[in-house]
Motif scaffolding. Sequence first.
Motif, short mmCIF file in Angstrom:
data_model
loop_
_atom_site.label_atom_id
_atom_site.label_comp_id
_atom_site.label_asym_id
_atom_site.label_seq_id
_atom_site.Cartn_x
_atom_site.Cartn_y
_atom_site.Cartn_z
N ALA A 79 -7.42 -6.42 4.20
CA ALA A 79 -8.03 -7.74 3.94
C ALA A 79 -8.32 -8.49 5.24
O ALA A 79 -8.29 -9.72 5.28
CB ALA A 79 -7.13 -8.58 3.02
N SER A 110 -5.26 -3.69 -1.43
CA SER A 110 -6.13 -3.12 -2.46
C SER A 110 -5.42 -3.01 -3.81
O SER A 110 -6.06 -2.82 -4.84
CB SER A 110 -6.62 -1.73 -2.03
OG SER A 110 -5.56 -0.78 -2.04
N ARG A 117 -10.51 -16.34 -1.80
CA ARG A 117 -11.69 -15.68 -1.24
C ARG A 117 -12.75 -16.74 -0.94
O ARG A 117 -13.13 -17.51 -1.83
CB ARG A 117 -12.25 -14.65 -2.23
CG ARG A 117 -13.35 -13.77 -1.67
CD ARG A 117 -13.91 -12.87 -2.75
NE ARG A 117 -12.91 -11.94 -3.25
CZ ARG A 117 -12.73 -10.72 -2.77
NH1 ARG A 117 -13.50 -10.27 -1.79
NH2 ARG A 117 -11.79 -9.93 -3.26
N SER A 131 -12.25 -11.29 2.72
CA SER A 131 -11.77 -10.66 1.49
C SER A 131 -10.80 -11.53 0.70
O SER A 131 -10.53 -11.27 -0.47
CB SER A 131 -11.10 -9.33 1.82
OG SER A 131 -12.00 -8.45 2.45
#
Length: 299
Positions: A79, A110, A117, A131
């Motif tokens: 991220a 993930s 975000r 991310s």
Amino acid sequence: MLRFMLWFGVLFSLPLPVMAAISVFACEPEWAALTREIAGEQVKVSSATNALQDPHHIQARPSLISRMRKADLVICTGAGLEAGWLPLLLRRANNPQILPGQPGYVEASSAVTLLDRPQRLDRAQGDIHASGNPHIQMNPNNLTAVARLLAQRLAVVDPEHAGQYRNNLDDFLQRWQAAISRWEKQAAPLKGMAVVVQHNSWLYLEQWLGLKQVATIEPKPGVPPSSADLARLVRTLEQHPASAILHAAYQDDRASKWLSRHTGIAEVSLPFTVGGSEKANDLFGLYDDTLQRLLAVVP
């Protein structure tokens, strides 16, 4: 001949040294600690950073390149947290089995739903992550999902010990869920507590415990506050009082201490990761100590 046979028998009767089956390179201490929980003695694990380092900014030292070159598996937050140094390490290590997309590369973020975000990307906004917020280790429920992913990948890169990884995972999750239930009962008085944060590192902790963030010391992510920024914060907190000013063990605490002196709000240093305090010597200690420090300032 008899002497040779005796020495031969002695040699092969000696216990053989236990060799680590695989080598794991963790980007942050929390993932090194999680790997030890899932893999036990089957791995040799090391962390690229420690609890007193900012994981956003470290040097791609030759020693890290060497360790990554020898690694069978890499586990990092992802991220964008390690964007300033991990790509360089991967490139210089030249180890195909741990590149993104391979079973030997585990991106912890993930496995979870990322918060915060950004709607748009603009460098003028400061050090933002495209991310989402990468500090996922601050909610222990996230580690459940990461543990499952890690055990799966360990079984792929080291199928000989796949059964042991599954058993260790089951044992860890049983202990972990029991600990989460205990922590959530202990943390009931924290729900709704207003806090000031030095950096937006605590979003997942706030979500988990029901904390209310009323201000951030950094005017923009990664940008230190000026004296004018701090003065404005004092006025803001007169209108919106808080019970604690939170910062991580690795962060410069001068702004937090200044604000504490000028507002009377308790300044609280939290370990943030394994090794961030004397009591946070493993994943369980990390949350035990975090809650104890927060509960100590409950109004």
